[in-house]
Design a protein around this motif. Structure first.
Motif, PDB file in Angstrom:
ATOM      1  N   ASN A 273       0.818  -1.205   0.000  1.00  0.00           N
ATOM      2  CA  ASN A 273       0.000   0.000   0.000  1.00  0.00           C
ATOM      3  C   ASN A 273       0.859   1.265   0.000  1.00  0.00           C
ATOM      4  O   ASN A 273       0.594   2.220  -0.732  1.00  0.00           O
ATOM      5  N   GLU A 274       1.899   1.262   0.822  1.00  0.00           N
ATOM      6  CA  GLU A 274       2.790   2.430   0.913  1.00  0.00           C
ATOM      7  C   GLU A 274       3.476   2.694  -0.420  1.00  0.00           C
ATOM      8  O   GLU A 274       3.612   3.838  -0.855  1.00  0.00           O
TER       9      GLU A 274
ATOM     10  N   GLN B 132       1.069   4.171  -2.948  1.00  0.00           N
ATOM     11  CA  GLN B 132       0.753   5.560  -2.636  1.00  0.00           C
ATOM     12  C   GLN B 132       1.895   6.500  -3.027  1.00  0.00           C
ATOM     13  O   GLN B 132       1.664   7.571  -3.595  1.00  0.00           O
TER      14      GLN B 132
END
Length: 252
Positions: A29-30, A33
């Motif tokens: 997810n990081e 993003q």
């Protein structure tokens, strides 16, 4: 409308296969993003043991490990480039490493935002070579990979893998190198044992790093983020025919 339907049909098998377990969109997810573009591969942190030099065979063994360790570092950038990332070349990386005032431990743990603000580097890939081992017809290494953001210091990718390359044997039990092993040894002027280690770590880099989501320069596949990522800790075996398989702990 038809195009969207066809796309849904195309990715549906992947969505169904990945419905169990964590998906890339969650695990990374990081990374999704931040969408890093430029990656710097830090100097290899070689923690593996060498033989005390008591005879010529010890020096030969140590030299073999040194060459294979360098191969591990030098072949880490290709999989990242293929995924669509800008990776600092060997010369630029060497110059950066020569001027870096921080230790490897500090790069791993301290604030490294200056690498972004001063040089435009979005993330740093750290590779720890933990150990080597071998039997009569196999070569093994334990390696840890960490991709750290220069923006906020977070770990966007972390894998610890134990890899083993197996060779077929003749009727006497002696290992029989593959043609690709022999070609590598001839091309680079090294012995077959060194060639085995070098080819193993090159395959290891390709298998591990291909799991990182595609970069901005690559054509994004919508299904990619729904696929199942590698575990954070796993065992890898390169079979006698050169193919790769992931193993359970009890199978290595």
């Amino acid at each position: 409308m038809k195009r969207n339907i066809f796309l849904l049909i195309a990715i549906m098998p992947l969505l169904l296969c990945s419905c169990k377990g964590e998906k890339k969109m969650v695990k990374f997810n990081e990374l999704y993003q931040q969408e890093p573009s430029v990656i710097y591969v830090a100097p290899l942190n070689d923690l593996s043991a060498r033989h005390a030099v008591r005879e010529s065979a010890d020096s030969v063994y140590n030299a073999s490990l040194n060459i294979a360790s360098r191969q591990l570092y030098l072949t880490a950038s290709d999989p990242l480039t293929n995924l669509g990332y800008y990776v600092l070349g060997p010369l630029a990386s060497a110059q950066l490493a020569a001027t870096e005032h921080r230790t490897g431990k500090q790069l791993r743990n301290d604030n490294i935002n200056d690498l972004y603000t001063n040089l435009g580097i979005d993330a740093v890939l750290f590779i720890d070579l933990l150990s080597w081992s071998n039997t009569n017809n196999s070569w093994s290494a334990s390696v840890e990979y960490v991709l750290r953001s220069t923006h906020n210091g977070s770990e966007m990718f972390h894998v610890h893998v134990n890899a083993t390359k197996m060779l077929p044997t003749d009727y006497k039990g002696n290992p029989k190198p593959l043609k690709a092993d022999i070609d590598f040894a001839e091309q680079y002027g090294c012995d077959l044992e060194t060639a085995q280690r070098c080819r193993m770590v090159e395959t290891l880099n390709k298998y591990v790093l291909k799991d990182i989501p595609s970069g901005k320069r690559a054509r994004h596949q919508q299904a990619e983020q729904y696929s199942k990522p590698h575990p954070e800790y796993f065992n890898l075996r390169i079979r006698r025919d050169g193919s790769v398989e992931m193993l359970k702990d009890s199978e290595l």
